[in-house]
Design a protein around this motif. Structure first.
Motif, PDB file in Angstrom:
ATOM      1  N   SER A  18       0.812  -1.227   0.000  1.00 50.51           N
ATOM      2  CA  SER A  18       0.000   0.000   0.000  1.00 50.51           C
ATOM      3  C   SER A  18       0.840   1.269   0.000  1.00 50.51           C
ATOM      4  O   SER A  18       0.304   2.352  -0.259  1.00 50.51           O
ATOM      5  CB  SER A  18      -0.937  -0.001   1.213  1.00 50.51           C
ATOM      6  OG  SER A  18      -0.201  -0.193   2.409  1.00 50.51           O
ATOM      7  N   SER A  19       2.138   1.156   0.293  1.00 50.57           N
ATOM      8  CA  SER A  19       2.960   2.370   0.286  1.00 50.57           C
ATOM      9  C   SER A  19       4.438   2.012   0.161  1.00 50.57           C
ATOM     10  O   SER A  19       4.815   0.831   0.243  1.00 50.57           O
ATOM     11  CB  SER A  19       2.731   3.201   1.564  1.00 50.57           C
ATOM     12  OG  SER A  19       3.413   2.612   2.658  1.00 50.57           O
ATOM     13  N   GLY A  20       5.248   3.031  -0.062  1.00 51.11           N
ATOM     14  CA  GLY A  20       6.702   2.885   0.000  1.00 51.11           C
ATOM     15  C   GLY A  20       7.284   1.846  -0.946  1.00 51.11           C
ATOM     16  O   GLY A  20       6.925   1.755  -2.124  1.00 51.11           O
ATOM     17  N   ILE A  21       8.206   1.057  -0.403  1.00 51.16           N
ATOM     18  CA  ILE A  21       8.931   0.067  -1.195  1.00 51.16           C
ATOM     19  C   ILE A  21       7.977  -0.968  -1.781  1.00 51.16           C
ATOM     20  O   ILE A  21       8.084  -1.347  -2.949  1.00 51.16           O
ATOM     21  CB  ILE A  21      10.010  -0.603  -0.310  1.00 51.16           C
ATOM     22  CG1 ILE A  21      11.103   0.419   0.036  1.00 51.16           C
ATOM     23  CG2 ILE A  21      10.589  -1.827  -0.979  1.00 51.16           C
ATOM     24  CD1 ILE A  21      12.084  -0.041   1.118  1.00 51.16           C
ATOM     25  N   THR A  39      -1.385  -5.938   0.136  1.00 48.63           N
ATOM     26  CA  THR A  39      -2.039  -5.816   1.440  1.00 48.63           C
ATOM     27  C   THR A  39      -1.633  -4.504   2.091  1.00 48.63           C
ATOM     28  O   THR A  39      -0.608  -3.921   1.771  1.00 48.63           O
ATOM     29  CB  THR A  39      -1.669  -6.960   2.403  1.00 48.63           C
ATOM     30  OG1 THR A  39      -0.312  -6.783   2.849  1.00 48.63           O
ATOM     31  CG2 THR A  39      -1.809  -8.322   1.743  1.00 48.63           C
ATOM     32  N   ARG A  42      -5.078  -0.590   6.338  1.00 49.47           N
ATOM     33  CA  ARG A  42      -6.283   0.240   6.385  1.00 49.47           C
ATOM     34  C   ARG A  42      -7.464  -0.490   5.742  1.00 49.47           C
ATOM     35  O   ARG A  42      -7.297  -1.484   5.046  1.00 49.47           O
ATOM     36  CB  ARG A  42      -6.016   1.582   5.698  1.00 49.47           C
ATOM     37  CG  ARG A  42      -4.862   2.335   6.362  1.00 49.47           C
ATOM     38  CD  ARG A  42      -4.575   3.674   5.712  1.00 49.47           C
ATOM     39  NE  ARG A  42      -3.314   4.230   6.229  1.00 49.47           N
ATOM     40  CZ  ARG A  42      -2.708   5.305   5.758  1.00 49.47           C
ATOM     41  NH1 ARG A  42      -3.219   5.981   4.744  1.00 49.47           N
ATOM     42  NH2 ARG A  42      -1.574   5.728   6.283  1.00 49.47           N
ATOM     43  N   ALA A  85       5.808  -6.342   3.983  1.00 47.68           N
ATOM     44  CA  ALA A  85       5.195  -5.621   5.102  1.00 47.68           C
ATOM     45  C   ALA A  85       6.145  -5.606   6.295  1.00 47.68           C
ATOM     46  O   ALA A  85       6.743  -6.617   6.646  1.00 47.68           O
ATOM     47  CB  ALA A  85       3.870  -6.272   5.498  1.00 47.68           C
ATOM     48  N   THR A  87       7.479  -2.965   9.952  1.00 50.61           N
ATOM     49  CA  THR A  87       7.398  -1.718  10.697  1.00 50.61           C
ATOM     50  C   THR A  87       8.439  -1.705  11.799  1.00 50.61           C
ATOM     51  O   THR A  87       9.174  -2.678  12.001  1.00 50.61           O
ATOM     52  CB  THR A  87       5.974  -1.533  11.282  1.00 50.61           C
ATOM     53  OG1 THR A  87       5.820  -0.184  11.704  1.00 50.61           O
ATOM     54  CG2 THR A  87       5.730  -2.472  12.450  1.00 50.61           C
ATOM     55  N   ALA A 133      14.887  -7.472   3.511  1.00 46.90           N
ATOM     56  CA  ALA A 133      15.797  -7.408   4.657  1.00 46.90           C
ATOM     57  C   ALA A 133      16.108  -5.945   4.948  1.00 46.90           C
ATOM     58  O   ALA A 133      15.230  -5.083   4.803  1.00 46.90           O
ATOM     59  CB  ALA A 133      17.049  -8.225   4.339  1.00 46.90           C
ATOM     60  N   SER A 134      17.320  -5.616   5.328  1.00 44.02           N
ATOM     61  CA  SER A 134      17.633  -4.248   5.762  1.00 44.02           C
ATOM     62  C   SER A 134      19.141  -4.154   6.022  1.00 44.02           C
ATOM     63  O   SER A 134      19.825  -5.185   6.150  1.00 44.02           O
ATOM     64  CB  SER A 134      16.870  -3.969   7.064  1.00 44.02           C
ATOM     65  OG  SER A 134      17.399  -2.865   7.756  1.00 44.02           O
ATOM     66  N   THR A 185      10.568   5.878   7.254  1.00 49.38           N
ATOM     67  CA  THR A 185      11.752   6.650   7.640  1.00 49.38           C
ATOM     68  C   THR A 185      11.475   8.147   7.735  1.00 49.38           C
ATOM     69  O   THR A 185      12.374   8.908   8.133  1.00 49.38           O
ATOM     70  CB  THR A 185      12.908   6.417   6.637  1.00 49.38           C
ATOM     71  OG1 THR A 185      12.425   6.691   5.318  1.00 49.38           O
ATOM     72  CG2 THR A 185      13.430   5.003   6.710  1.00 49.38           C
TER      73      THR A 185
END
Ligand SMILES: NC(=O)c1ccc[n+]([C@@H]2O[C@H](COP(=O)([O-])OP(=O)(O)OC[C@H]3O[C@@H](n4cnc5c(N)ncnc54)[C@H](OP(=O)(O)O)[C@@H]3O)[C@@H](O)[C@H]2O)c1
Length: 243
Positions: A18-21, A39, A42, A85, A87, A133-134, A185
């Motif tokens: 739904s947003s971002g990456i 997914t 909201r 997904a 957070t 990942a990150s 971020t």
């Protein structure tokens, strides 16, 4: 030189699309011809600022195990699962044990749960999984130990599931984004005590854009281009990992 990928007739599920990456990766697969389901947390697509009308949308909170399982049960065909997904908690809240646990549930446990339930469909299609990942998969995460633990485990699980499911023809890979400009971020981008060291350590000297993850996602999902690649995590980080 140009590179293009054709995913016509393919079915893709992007969690957190739904947003971002996740949204950028969903748009990338859509533009390459795929039918894409996303997914978000909201109620519906009208609750988001971006136009999500070209996607099938499901509301799923990854803390809600029955909802995660219902999502998987509703999928009939699948070529690519993008476990995006995720957070984090910020400040003192990030250090509370219940939030550590929630972060692991959202960022890690739900990824395994979905992958486990959807593996038979991916086996049938010869499909693949892309995890997100990150940089905290590699480095300490003092402001978010739960986030760091979850993302480090994503890297490990990517290797384990790749080895487990190679015999079934299911490839499992991951992308490790550097510091990317998204709503996750947004709270730290204007905090110079956090943002300045990030930029100083990033050789390319800027934040990444979500759209810069698309090429790597399409490449990893392509059976032609990446058919002998499994278990890897590719940093897309402006060189952050080099220092
Ligand atoms: N931005 C970065 O610098 C960076 C770097 C490395 C890795 N990542 C990873 O990239 C992924 C996408 O993050 P992003 O930066 O694109 O952030 P974002 O724009 O906030 O997107 C996060 C996505 O995850 C969904 N989500 C959040 N909490 C959820 C929950 N409890 N249950 C289900 N879905 C939930 C969000 O849904 P809503 O839209 O409804 O909130 C949204 O779709 C995450 O796994 C993140 O850890 C980001």
């Amino acid at each position: 030189m140009s590179a293009s990928f054709d995913f016509s007739g393919k079915t893709v599920l992007v969690t957190g699309g739904s947003s971002g990456i996740g949204l950028s990766i969903a748009q990338g697969f859509r533009d390459a011809g795929a039918q894409v389901t996303i997914t978000g947390t909201r109620d519906g697509i009208g609750d988001y600022p971006d136009d999500l009308s070209s996607f099938t949308y499901h509301q799923v909170n990854m803390l809600d195990v029955p909802a995660v399982e219902a999502l998987a049960d509703g999928v009939e065909q699948l070529d690519v699962l993008v476990n995006n997904a995720g957070t984090t908690f910020r400040g003192q809240a990030a250090l509370e044990p219940e939030n550590f646990e929630a972060t692991i549930e959202i960022n890690l446990n739900s990824v395994y749960r979905l992958s486990h339930h959807l593996q038979p469909l991916l086996k049938a299609s010869g499909g693949s999984i892309i995890n997100i990942a990150s940089m905290t998969s590699y480095f300490g995460s003092p402001r978010g130990p739960g986030y760091g633990a979850s993302k480090s485990a994503i890297l490990q699980m990517t290797m384990s599931l790749a080895a487990l499911w190679a015999k079934d023809g299911v490839r499992v890979n991951a992308i490790a984004p550097g510091w990317i400009s998204t709503k996750l971020t947004a709270p730290i981008q204007d905090m110079s005590e956090i943002a300045d060291p990030i930029l100083q350590r990033t050789p390319m000297g800027r934040w990444g854009e979500p759209g810069e993850m698309i090429g790597t996602a399409l490449f990893l999902a392509s059976a032609n281009a990446a058919g002998f690649i499994t278990g890897v995590t590719i940093p897309v980080d402006g060189g952050y990992c080099t220092l």
